[in-house]
Structures are given as structure tokens and as C-alpha cells.
Scaffold this motif. Structure first.
Motif, PDB file in Angstrom:
ATOM      1  N   ALA A  55       8.532  25.082  -7.878  1.00  0.00           N
ATOM      2  CA  ALA A  55       8.945  23.903  -7.114  1.00  0.00           C
ATOM      3  C   ALA A  55       8.310  22.621  -7.635  1.00  0.00           C
ATOM      4  O   ALA A  55       8.962  21.567  -7.700  1.00  0.00           O
ATOM      5  N   SER A  56       7.048  22.680  -8.041  1.00  0.00           N
ATOM      6  CA  SER A  56       6.342  21.466  -8.447  1.00  0.00           C
ATOM      7  C   SER A  56       6.748  20.955  -9.822  1.00  0.00           C
ATOM      8  O   SER A  56       6.355  19.849 -10.216  1.00  0.00           O
ATOM      9  N   VAL A  57       7.530  21.737 -10.585  1.00  0.00           N
ATOM     10  CA  VAL A  57       7.985  21.267 -11.905  1.00  0.00           C
ATOM     11  C   VAL A  57       9.513  21.209 -11.974  1.00  0.00           C
ATOM     12  O   VAL A  57      10.086  21.066 -13.054  1.00  0.00           O
ATOM     13  N   ALA A  58      10.156  21.309 -10.808  1.00  0.00           N
ATOM     14  CA  ALA A  58      11.615  21.345 -10.769  1.00  0.00           C
ATOM     15  C   ALA A  58      12.232  20.008 -10.396  1.00  0.00           C
ATOM     16  O   ALA A  58      13.448  19.908 -10.220  1.00  0.00           O
ATOM     17  N   ASP A  59      11.402  18.950 -10.307  1.00  0.00           N
ATOM     18  CA  ASP A  59      11.898  17.660  -9.837  1.00  0.00           C
ATOM     19  C   ASP A  59      12.232  16.703 -10.968  1.00  0.00           C
ATOM     20  O   ASP A  59      12.361  15.504 -10.762  1.00  0.00           O
ATOM     21  N   ARG A  60      12.393  17.208 -12.183  1.00  0.00           N
ATOM     22  CA  ARG A  60      12.665  16.352 -13.332  1.00  0.00           C
ATOM     23  C   ARG A  60      13.424  17.140 -14.383  1.00  0.00           C
ATOM     24  O   ARG A  60      13.562  18.370 -14.296  1.00  0.00           O
ATOM     25  N   VAL A  61      13.911  16.447 -15.404  1.00  0.00           N
ATOM     26  CA  VAL A  61      14.573  17.094 -16.534  1.00  0.00           C
ATOM     27  C   VAL A  61      13.590  17.128 -17.699  1.00  0.00           C
ATOM     28  O   VAL A  61      13.136  16.077 -18.179  1.00  0.00           O
ATOM     29  N   TRP A  62      13.250  18.317 -18.160  1.00  0.00           N
ATOM     30  CA  TRP A  62      12.331  18.489 -19.283  1.00  0.00           C
ATOM     31  C   TRP A  62      13.092  18.400 -20.598  1.00  0.00           C
ATOM     32  O   TRP A  62      14.265  18.780 -20.676  1.00  0.00           O
TER      33      TRP A  62
END
Length: 326
Positions: A55-62
Motif C-alpha cells: 500500500a505504501s508504494v502503490a500511490d505513484r508510477v515507478w
């Protein structure tokens, strides 16, 4: 580039993170945090078996996500939860079906993929890796799947690349027992070369399934190189493979074993891969002697846990005594 590494605290993952940082990329590692991440990387603490781990790394496009897991359920959740411009998944040559062919290409026969989310038995490792591949290749973003062969070099806790130079440097007797099969095909890739190439795949937006290992050579060549870098007084004593098996010496890895040795006819080409596509995509590998020299130095100064392959002094002395018995 902003790269997310799912892991990054293990051997290959750590090397890849360091290489990416060296080349100017920003790296975030999602890991449990039981081991430190390389200096310069950002750690996000999470356990991937937790449904909320991503959840904490799913708020952006890598720009890229790199994954090395062998559990298909974790890959399915990552593909569902994360947004990225590219996937890089490190798979294994173990996805290929058994066969004696040397330098198998990427279209060689493979095992049946695992149907579930987890595997428990190492006999299902290849099936689990293939299932992970299929999930990544079906993801919305482009993907590079790397089928890695035997990885060696400094940090190789398994001992498969370090045992032979270490044994020649630290003989337990007047000679070093080796399998009498000098023409057995084999290959390994230095962890540093594989890590550098994984970063290059991200930079070049490479797609597709690619084998990755070092040039195919022979067991005899590896043993000669190991003896050379060790620079010790003991030479090799070839022993008939059938006799080694009779005396309880195991092939490939594990307790009382001889690494890289595969006496089974149906596995004669197992350790080799055709890497033409990878080399066209920028894979370069250092000379075998350089890898063996560096892993020997690490064996002497860096090893903190028992080796996972090879003969102990007691094992080799027992086998030698049995061979010398009238």
C-alpha cells in the motif's frame, strides 16, 4: 529513474541496488528490514505476506519494478497493486524441463507452471518460478524476464562458486579430490555482472524472456582456473564419478558434495544456457578466473556462515582414506 526493488537486502538484490545507485538512479527497497539496505537506498519496511504490504508504494508510477521472489502469489499481488512503466523479473534456468541439451535457448521446453500461490517443496521451485514469469509477462506494463543460470562471485553463501578455489587454497591432504569428468559442460555468471545488466535492462526498456549466464565452459577448465587462483601446493586427484557416488559424495550442492558436478546423463547440459539474445541486449561477463579469484578472497575474509556445498576436511579425508584402502 525511480526504481522500486521488491527486496534489495539479499545477495543479488543488494548488488543490483548498489549498481543502480552508482549509475545515478533513485532506489526504494520494500523489504522486511531484517538486513540493512545498501547506503543511499530508501527502505520501506513491509512483509509481502501481509495483504497491505504494498500500500505504501502503490500511490505513484515507478519507472521500473524489479522482483526476484519465487512465490507466485506475491507476484500476482504486486502486478495488481503497483503501477510501473516496466517490470524486470529475475527467474531461473530451473524453469526448463530436464534434458541433456547444452546451451538451451529461450524457447526450449519448460516445466508445468505451479497452479497455486505458494510452493513448499524445492521440487516445485522451477514450476513456481515459471508461474511468476507468466504473471509478469501478462502484466499491463512491458516486462523483461531474466532466466538466470548459476550465480557466483563474492557473497555466494551456497559455496558453489567458492568451494573449488577455497579447497585448492586449503587442501585437507596432499591433493584435492575432483570428479573425473573434465569435459562436463558448465557455466556460471558473476553476481556483479548480472546486477549491472539488470540495471541496463531498465535503462534500455528491454522486453522479453532472456537467458543469462556466463560462457559455456567445462568442469575441467573451472578446476584448472580454481587451482591457478589458489596458488597452493596441492594438485587435483581425479576420481571416477561412480566411485564418488558409492562413497556418499553428492553432486552439485548440499552436505558432502562436489559443486558443479552433474553425473546424471539427463542433466548434462543443465548448467548451460544459450545467451545470444542477452549478449545482444548488452550482457557482458568478466573472465572466469577473475570471479574465482574474488570469491576466494571473500571466502577467506567475508564468509560468516557455513558453506552450503562441498566437502568438509573430514569428508575429504574419509573419502581419500577409502580410496587408498587396499
Amino acid at each position: 529513474m525511480e526504481i522500486l526493488v521488491l527486496g534489495g537486502t539479499g545477495w543479488l538484490g543488494g548488488e543490483t541496488v548498489r549498481e543502480a545507485l552508482r549509475r545515478g538512479h533513485a532506489v526504494t527497497c520494500l523489504a522486511r528490514g531484517t538486513r540493512p539496505v545498501p547506503d543511499g537506498a530508501r527502505l520501506v519496511r513491509a512483509d509481502r505476506d501481509d495483504p497491505q504490504a504494498l500500500a505504501s508504494v502503490a500511490d505513484r508510477v515507478w519507472d521500473a519494478v524489479l522482483d526476484v521472489t519465487d512465490q507466485p502469489g506475491r507476484v500476482r499481488e504486486a502486478v495488481r497493486a503497483l503501477r510501473t512503466r516496466q517490470w524486470v523479473y529475475v527467474s531461473s534456468a530451473s524453469v526448463y524441463a530436464e534434458g541433456a541439451d547444452v546451451d538451451r535457448s529461450e524457447d526450449a521446453p519448460v516445466v508445468e507452471p505451479l497452479s497455486g500461490d505458494r510452493y513448499e517443496d524445492m521440487g516445485d521451485y522451477g514450476a513456481a518460478k515459471l508461474a511468476c514469469e507468466q504473471v509478469v509477462l501478462a502484466a499491463p506494463a512491458p516486462a523483461a524476464v531474466v532466466r538466470a543460470g548459476l550465480i557466483g562471485g563474492p557473497g555466494d553463501e551456497s559455496g558453489r562458486s567458492g568451494y573449488w578455489p577455497w579447497r585448492f587454497a586449503h587442501p585437507s591432504g596432499p591433493d584435492v579430490l575432483v570428479p573425473d569428468d573434465p569435459d562436463l559442460p558448465t557455466a556460471l555468471i558473476d553476481v556483479r555482472d548480472l546486477a549491472a545488466w539488470l540495471v541496463l535492462l531498465v535503462e534500455d526498456r528491454t522486453e522479453g524472456v532472456l537467458n543469462a549466464t556466463g560462457p559455456t565452459t567445462t568442469l575441467g577448465t573451472v578446476l584448472e582456473a580454481a587451482e591457478h587462483v589458489a596458488g597452493g601446493p596441492a594438485g587435483a586427484r581425479p576420481v571416477d564419478p561412480a566411485r564418488l557416488l558409492e562413497l556418499g559424495v553428492a553432486p552439485w550442492a548440499g552436505p558432502c558434495s562436489m559443486p558443479l558436478w552433474l553425473p546424471m546423463a539427463e542433466l548434462r547440459g543443465f548448467a548451460t544456457l544459450g545467451t545470444g539474445q542477452a549478449r545482444a541486449a548488452g550482457l557482458t561477463t568478466r573472465p572466469l578466473r577473475d570471479t574465482l579469484r574474488d570469491v576466494l578472497a571473500w571466502e577467506v575474509t567475508g564468509r560468516t556462515r557455513p558453506r552450503g556445498a562441498g566437502l568438509s576436511d573430514e569428508d575429504e579425508q574419509r573419502v581419500r582414506a577409502d580410496l587408498d584402502r587396499p
